[in-house]
Design a protein around this motif. Sequence first.
Motif, PDB file in Angstrom:
ATOM      1  N   ILE A 298       0.814  -1.379  -0.394  1.00 47.61           N
ATOM      2  CA  ILE A 298       0.753  -0.109  -0.136  1.00 47.61           C
ATOM      3  C   ILE A 298       0.844   1.259   0.205  1.00 47.61           C
ATOM      4  O   ILE A 298       1.708   1.213   1.406  1.00 47.61           O
ATOM      5  CB  ILE A 298      -1.293   0.092   1.400  1.00 47.61           C
ATOM      6  CG1 ILE A 298      -2.028  -1.000   1.004  1.00 47.61           C
ATOM      7  CG2 ILE A 298      -1.665   1.446   0.747  1.00 47.61           C
ATOM      8  CD1 ILE A 298      -3.250  -1.394   2.466  1.00 47.61           C
ATOM      9  N   GLY A 299       1.280   2.523  -1.209  1.00 47.61           N
ATOM     10  CA  GLY A 299       1.061   3.455  -1.112  1.00 47.61           C
ATOM     11  C   GLY A 299       0.894   4.086  -0.338  1.00 47.61           C
ATOM     12  O   GLY A 299      -0.490   4.809  -0.719  1.00 47.61           O
ATOM     13  N   THR A 300       0.914   5.189   0.786  1.00 49.06           N
ATOM     14  CA  THR A 300       0.087   6.806   1.785  1.00 49.06           C
ATOM     15  C   THR A 300       1.846   7.360   1.869  1.00 49.06           C
ATOM     16  O   THR A 300       2.517   7.204   1.060  1.00 49.06           O
ATOM     17  CB  THR A 300       0.146   5.490   2.983  1.00 49.06           C
ATOM     18  OG1 THR A 300       1.173   5.461   3.850  1.00 49.06           O
ATOM     19  CG2 THR A 300      -0.526   4.156   3.177  1.00 49.06           C
ATOM     20  N   GLN A 301       0.980   8.622   1.972  1.00 50.21           N
ATOM     21  CA  GLN A 301       2.100   9.658   2.637  1.00 50.21           C
ATOM     22  C   GLN A 301       1.026  10.439   4.192  1.00 50.21           C
ATOM     23  O   GLN A 301       0.436   9.854   4.075  1.00 50.21           O
ATOM     24  CB  GLN A 301       1.556  10.158   1.434  1.00 50.21           C
ATOM     25  CG  GLN A 301       0.483  11.034   1.113  1.00 50.21           C
ATOM     26  CD  GLN A 301       1.005  12.031   0.516  1.00 50.21           C
ATOM     27  OE1 GLN A 301       0.775  10.959  -0.992  1.00 50.21           O
ATOM     28  NE2 GLN A 301       2.052  12.736   0.019  1.00 50.21           N
ATOM     29  N   ASN A 302       1.904  11.105   4.291  1.00 51.27           N
ATOM     30  CA  ASN A 302       1.880  11.894   5.382  1.00 51.27           C
ATOM     31  C   ASN A 302       1.806  10.543   7.173  1.00 51.27           C
ATOM     32  O   ASN A 302       2.216   9.899   7.139  1.00 51.27           O
ATOM     33  CB  ASN A 302       1.220  13.044   5.008  1.00 51.27           C
ATOM     34  CG  ASN A 302       1.559  13.945   4.340  1.00 51.27           C
ATOM     35  OD1 ASN A 302       3.143  14.049   3.917  1.00 51.27           O
ATOM     36  ND2 ASN A 302       1.087  14.897   3.656  1.00 51.27           N
ATOM     37  N   THR A 303       0.727  11.576   7.986  1.00 50.24           N
ATOM     38  CA  THR A 303      -0.087  10.547   8.634  1.00 50.24           C
ATOM     39  C   THR A 303      -1.164   9.051   8.337  1.00 50.24           C
ATOM     40  O   THR A 303      -1.212   8.544   9.351  1.00 50.24           O
ATOM     41  CB  THR A 303      -1.246  11.609   9.148  1.00 50.24           C
ATOM     42  OG1 THR A 303      -2.266  11.650   8.517  1.00 50.24           O
ATOM     43  CG2 THR A 303       0.062  12.665  10.156  1.00 50.24           C
ATOM     44  N   ASP A 304      -1.238   9.575   7.070  1.00 46.69           N
ATOM     45  CA  ASP A 304      -1.939   8.115   6.626  1.00 46.69           C
ATOM     46  C   ASP A 304      -0.486   6.474   6.502  1.00 46.69           C
ATOM     47  O   ASP A 304      -1.278   5.272   6.645  1.00 46.69           O
ATOM     48  CB  ASP A 304      -2.122   7.788   5.278  1.00 46.69           C
ATOM     49  CG  ASP A 304      -3.519   8.937   4.628  1.00 46.69           C
ATOM     50  OD1 ASP A 304      -4.151   9.212   6.209  1.00 46.69           O
ATOM     51  OD2 ASP A 304      -4.088   8.931   4.271  1.00 46.69           O
TER      52      ASP A 304
ATOM     53  N   ASP B  96       0.654  -2.125  -5.006  1.00 47.11           N
ATOM     54  CA  ASP B  96      -0.421  -2.612  -5.158  1.00 47.11           C
ATOM     55  C   ASP B  96      -2.003  -1.771  -4.959  1.00 47.11           C
ATOM     56  O   ASP B  96      -2.726  -2.056  -6.031  1.00 47.11           O
ATOM     57  CB  ASP B  96      -0.762  -3.435  -4.622  1.00 47.11           C
ATOM     58  CG  ASP B  96       0.260  -4.875  -4.507  1.00 47.11           C
ATOM     59  OD1 ASP B  96       0.788  -5.387  -5.525  1.00 47.11           O
ATOM     60  OD2 ASP B  96       1.057  -5.304  -3.782  1.00 47.11           O
ATOM     61  N   VAL B  97      -1.783  -1.120  -4.442  1.00 48.32           N
ATOM     62  CA  VAL B  97      -2.737   0.207  -3.434  1.00 48.32           C
ATOM     63  C   VAL B  97      -2.485   1.097  -3.061  1.00 48.32           C
ATOM     64  O   VAL B  97      -1.443   1.421  -2.197  1.00 48.32           O
ATOM     65  CB  VAL B  97      -3.751  -0.619  -2.468  1.00 48.32           C
ATOM     66  CG1 VAL B  97      -4.786   0.038  -2.140  1.00 48.32           C
ATOM     67  CG2 VAL B  97      -3.581  -1.856  -2.368  1.00 48.32           C
TER      68      VAL B  97
ATOM     69  N   LEU C  42      -0.671   6.796 -18.254  1.00 50.56           N
ATOM     70  CA  LEU C  42      -0.432   5.545 -17.238  1.00 50.56           C
ATOM     71  C   LEU C  42      -1.241   5.621 -16.184  1.00 50.56           C
ATOM     72  O   LEU C  42      -1.460   5.811 -14.805  1.00 50.56           O
ATOM     73  CB  LEU C  42       0.741   6.599 -15.823  1.00 50.56           C
ATOM     74  CG  LEU C  42       2.419   6.636 -16.562  1.00 50.56           C
ATOM     75  CD1 LEU C  42       3.800   7.226 -15.839  1.00 50.56           C
ATOM     76  CD2 LEU C  42       3.018   5.041 -16.675  1.00 50.56           C
ATOM     77  N   ASN C  43      -2.549   5.485 -16.703  1.00 50.94           N
ATOM     78  CA  ASN C  43      -3.747   4.974 -16.474  1.00 50.94           C
ATOM     79  C   ASN C  43      -4.310   4.454 -15.083  1.00 50.94           C
ATOM     80  O   ASN C  43      -3.728   2.923 -15.089  1.00 50.94           O
ATOM     81  CB  ASN C  43      -4.671   4.965 -17.269  1.00 50.94           C
ATOM     82  CG  ASN C  43      -6.217   5.462 -17.123  1.00 50.94           C
ATOM     83  OD1 ASN C  43      -6.304   5.769 -15.837  1.00 50.94           O
ATOM     84  ND2 ASN C  43      -7.205   5.756 -17.961  1.00 50.94           N
ATOM     85  N   CYS C  44      -4.392   4.740 -13.834  1.00 52.67           N
ATOM     86  CA  CYS C  44      -5.069   4.041 -12.840  1.00 52.67           C
ATOM     87  C   CYS C  44      -5.942   3.582 -12.829  1.00 52.67           C
ATOM     88  O   CYS C  44      -7.529   4.346 -13.322  1.00 52.67           O
ATOM     89  CB  CYS C  44      -4.246   4.536 -11.469  1.00 52.67           C
ATOM     90  SG  CYS C  44      -3.104   5.849 -11.369  1.00 52.67           S
ATOM     91  N   LYS C  45      -6.280   2.228 -12.731  1.00 56.57           N
ATOM     92  CA  LYS C  45      -7.611   1.973 -12.888  1.00 56.57           C
ATOM     93  C   LYS C  45      -7.791   1.797 -11.426  1.00 56.57           C
ATOM     94  O   LYS C  45      -7.422   1.571 -10.407  1.00 56.57           O
ATOM     95  CB  LYS C  45      -7.597   0.349 -13.505  1.00 56.57           C
ATOM     96  CG  LYS C  45      -6.691  -0.067 -15.054  1.00 56.57           C
ATOM     97  CD  LYS C  45      -8.380   0.596 -15.672  1.00 56.57           C
ATOM     98  CE  LYS C  45      -7.354   0.530 -17.250  1.00 56.57           C
ATOM     99  NZ  LYS C  45      -6.277   1.644 -17.575  1.00 56.57           N
ATOM    100  N   ILE C  46      -9.475   1.475 -11.278  1.00 50.25           N
ATOM    101  CA  ILE C  46     -10.132   1.192  -9.839  1.00 50.25           C
ATOM    102  C   ILE C  46     -10.155   0.026  -9.683  1.00 50.25           C
ATOM    103  O   ILE C  46     -11.179  -0.126 -10.749  1.00 50.25           O
ATOM    104  CB  ILE C  46     -10.751   2.171  -9.832  1.00 50.25           C
ATOM    105  CG1 ILE C  46     -10.613   3.259  -9.597  1.00 50.25           C
ATOM    106  CG2 ILE C  46     -11.661   1.784  -9.014  1.00 50.25           C
ATOM    107  CD1 ILE C  46     -12.161   4.811  -9.004  1.00 50.25           C
TER     108      ILE C  46
END
Length: 126
Positions: A54-60, A101-102, A121-125
């Motif tokens: 999982i890619g996150t940033q900051n406080t997440d 992955d997420v 670089l279209n990201c898919k849901i």
Amino acid sequence: MFVVGSFFVLKEKEKVMRRKQFIWIAIIIILIIFGGGLWYITNQKSTSKDTIVIGTQNTDTAVWEHIAKSSQAKKAGLNIKVKDITDSNSINKATATGQIDVNGFQSYAFFTTYNNKNPNLNCKIK
């Protein structure tokens, strides 16, 4: 004649015993194959637990690390790896290229704007 008759009776008993032995050996072989297959299938499930990145940033990041270490995640069999990424563009690029992955931090508006600006670089849901 009695000896000859007894000989045939013994031969018939040997055939019956051999047939029983053959049946038991066949049953044992089938059980071994079935047990081995069951063991293999069971181990495939337990060893195929992929890590979800999982890619996150900051406080997440701290929130997702807490979730990754939680008893609920372990109980569910989830193996979660959290990657702290500095900006939203980098998270989208990492998602599109499969480095993560997420995407754990994203507003839908930013997501659609990114996809419109970066069609290659279209990201898919999912």
